[in-house]
Design a protein around this motif. Structure first.
Motif, PDB file in Angstrom:
ATOM      1  N   UNK A   1      -8.956  12.428  -0.633  1.00 42.00           N
ATOM      2  CA  UNK A   1      -9.191  11.161   0.087  1.00 42.00           C
ATOM      3  C   UNK A   1      -7.885  10.424   0.389  1.00 42.00           C
ATOM      4  N   UNK A   2      -6.950  10.438  -0.552  1.00 45.99           N
ATOM      5  CA  UNK A   2      -5.668   9.781  -0.292  1.00 45.99           C
ATOM      6  C   UNK A   2      -4.879  10.501   0.797  1.00 45.99           C
TER       7      UNK A   2
ATOM      8  N   UNK B   1       0.832  -1.213   0.000  1.00 43.35           N
ATOM      9  CA  UNK B   1       0.000   0.000   0.000  1.00 43.35           C
ATOM     10  C   UNK B   1       0.863   1.257   0.000  1.00 43.35           C
TER      11      UNK B   1
ATOM     12  N   UNK C   1      -6.850   9.697   4.210  1.00 46.96           N
ATOM     13  CA  UNK C   1      -6.932   8.289   4.628  1.00 46.96           C
ATOM     14  C   UNK C   1      -5.580   7.578   4.592  1.00 46.96           C
ATOM     15  N   UNK C   2      -4.704   7.966   3.651  1.00 45.85           N
ATOM     16  CA  UNK C   2      -3.413   7.279   3.559  1.00 45.85           C
ATOM     17  C   UNK C   2      -2.317   8.090   4.255  1.00 45.85           C
TER      18      UNK C   2
ATOM     19  N   UNK D   1       2.400   1.664  -3.474  1.00 42.73           N
ATOM     20  CA  UNK D   1       1.392   2.175  -4.417  1.00 42.73           C
ATOM     21  C   UNK D   1       1.164   3.669  -4.229  1.00 42.73           C
ATOM     22  N   UNK D   2       1.204   4.122  -2.971  1.00 44.91           N
ATOM     23  CA  UNK D   2       0.978   5.552  -2.744  1.00 44.91           C
ATOM     24  C   UNK D   2       2.145   6.368  -3.302  1.00 44.91           C
TER      25      UNK D   2
ATOM     26  N   UNK E   1      -0.495  12.589  -3.642  1.00 43.67           N
ATOM     27  CA  UNK E   1       0.292  11.703  -2.789  1.00 43.67           C
ATOM     28  C   UNK E   1       1.788  12.014  -2.874  1.00 43.67           C
TER      29      UNK E   1
ATOM     30  N   UNK F   1      -2.861  10.558   6.315  1.00 41.28           N
ATOM     31  CA  UNK F   1      -3.341  10.973   7.652  1.00 41.28           C
ATOM     32  C   UNK F   1      -3.204  12.468   7.894  1.00 41.28           C
TER      33      UNK F   1
END
Lengths: 223, 251
Positions: free
Chosen positions: B109-110, B82, B113-114, B85-86, B162, B116
């Motif tokens: 959203x990324x 994960x 959620x990813x 991928x980010x 990201x 933070x």
């Protein structure tokens, strides 16, 4: 002696059905609440990566869909307590029957809705680093849930009507109460007509509420 | 063998093989991409070029071989896929924007959620990126209110959010009406000049010629030819490449 329709019998019958109506609503709401939880769980299990979960849920779904609900109710109320040595009330048995029965159909609704979402959505979620769980919660589920609403409404209506089958285990719901009234006044035409109207009111209300909810959801997401 | 991290390739693909069932689509590809490099992959449809791209962030599982991205071995059990991928953004042919989220939410959203980040911080970053792709006024629109070119630019902003080390573009302009292709290519050119590492599968020969540092031609599951765009297009030696370029240029 010719048959004479007496509409006043219908009006006299209605108040006598209050308890039956309440019980029918209780069985439907409680049964569907648990049925929804069972359905979502086994629907997700059906598409899980774990082969054991997949086959357990498939077996459950096939057994429930392949047998009549009357038999399921009889088995649960008379059969299982005999083997397990515990008695359960007809109402408890009724709620469990509705839950287990609707759960199998809801599982298929959940699976179908999730599988109908373009795989590109999950790929896009994963490609920004969301975990499988996050992708399900934030990307797939909100879109799939919207697609579930019409078939869920259908299932709610079916389950509501199916509560009438619980007369076989002596649950004093609407239909059972009607039978008891007919046994006293012999006005089967008026009494069953009244009962049919009451069921119709309830199913139409479900349909109406779900349509409103659906409209609310779609207006929120795309404008 | 010791190499300093700066000199280590951003993406290192070794002897990549990929089978779908019995059909072998990728038959041994080696490819090493440096940081800041723009690599364009060309090839006829069904040649396996998109599959190579999708293997780089494990949307597709390889059959054998190895891939490292920024030093992380994709198939090492220690690697958090994960996270990788980010760091490797992806832009899809069909955009794959999230239709139930606003443009702003698609980009944030990324981050929330990813990465933070707080909602406020995420929105600040997202608005800057929307400005960068030329859509500052679309933040509160929904994807179905956008044209294809606008959707793709939002998708680019979503992956830029990201701060990826590399962005993979899978035929980013193939689903667009011809008049909308330019706006997407312009954004991509801007990214290239800023030094973003990019791997682009495309049919846009103009983009390849103008922006690519290296062009790769894949056919029948192997790299048939690679080189800098000048020599690649002017005197192709490989007969398959000649044939391909002839067909593409003729229409």
């Amino acid at each position: 002696m010719a048959f004479q329709f007496k509409s006043d019998v219908m009006w006299e019958t209605l108040p006598l059905l209050t308890h039956g109506i309440e019980l029918t609503i209780y069985l439907t709401v409680a049964g569907l609440l648990f049925g929804f939880i069972i359905g979502v769980t086994s629907g997700l299990a059906r598409i899980s990566r774990n082969p054991v979960l997949r086959s357990v849920s498939l077996v459950y779904i096939e057994i429930i869909r392949g047998t009549p609900m009357v038999v399921q109710a009889l088995f649960l109320y008379f059969g299982v307590p005999l083997a397990a040595g515990v008695r359960i009330s007809p109402i408890t048995a009724g709620v469990i029957t509705i839950a287990v029965n609707s759960g199998a159909y809801i599982a298929e609704i959940v699976r179908g809705a999730i599988e109908s979402i373009d795989p590109g959505q999950a790929e896009a979620g994963r490609s920004i680093g969301l975990t499988r769980m996050q992708t399900m919660i934030h990307i797939i589920w909100p879109q799939a849930f919207k697609r579930m609403i019409p078939p869920l409404g259908n299932q709610f209506i079916i389950s509501l009507k199916d509560t009438s089958l619980l007369t076989v285990i002596g649950v004093a719901e609407l239909t059972r109460q009607g039978q008891e009234i007919v046994a006293v006044n012999f006005r089967s035409f008026e009494v069953y007509l009244t009962i049919a109207c009451v069921y119709l009111c309830m199913t139409l209300s479900i349909a109406k509420v779900l349509r409103m909810y659906e409209r609310k959801l779609s207006s929120r997401s795309s404008r | 063998m010791t190499i300093k991290k700066d000199e280590a390739p951003m993406i290192e693909i070794r002897n990549l093989h990929k089978k779908f069932g019995e059909t072998e689509v990728i038959k041994g590809i080696d490819l090493s991409i440096r940081q800041g490099e723009v690599v364009v992959i060309l090839g006829p449809s069904g040649s396996g070029k998109s599959t190579v791209l999708r293997c780089i962030n494990r949307l597709e599982e390889l059959t054998s071989g190895s891939i490292t991205v920024d030093g992380y071995d994709l198939y090492d059990a220690q690697t958090d896929i994960n996270y990788v991928r980010s760091e490797a953004g992806m832009v899809f042919q069909q955009f794959n924007l999230f239709p139930h989220l606003s443009v702003l939410q698609n980009v944030t959203i990324g981050l929330t959620k990813v990465r933070r980040k707080s909602k406020a911080e995420a929105e600040g970053i997202a608005l800057k990126l929307l400005e960068k792709v030329g859509l500052p006024d679309k933040a509160n629109s929904y994807p179905d209110q956008l044209s294809g070119g606008q959707k793709q630019r939002v998708a680019i902003a979503r992956s830029l959010a990201m701060s990826p080390k590399v962005i993979l573009f899978d035929e980013p302009t193939s689903a667009l009406d011809p008049e909308l292709v330019g706006e997407v290519l312009d954004v991509m050119k801007k990214l290239a000049t800023e030094g973003m590492t990019m791997v682009v599968v495309t049919h846009e020969m103009g983009f390849a010629r103008e922006v690519a540092d290296r062009v790769i031609f894949i056919d029948q599951g192997v790299i048939q030819e690679e080189g800098d765009p000048a020599s690649f297009f002017t005197n192709p030696s490989n007969p398959r490449l000649k044939d391909f370029l002839g067909k593409v240029v003729s229409h």
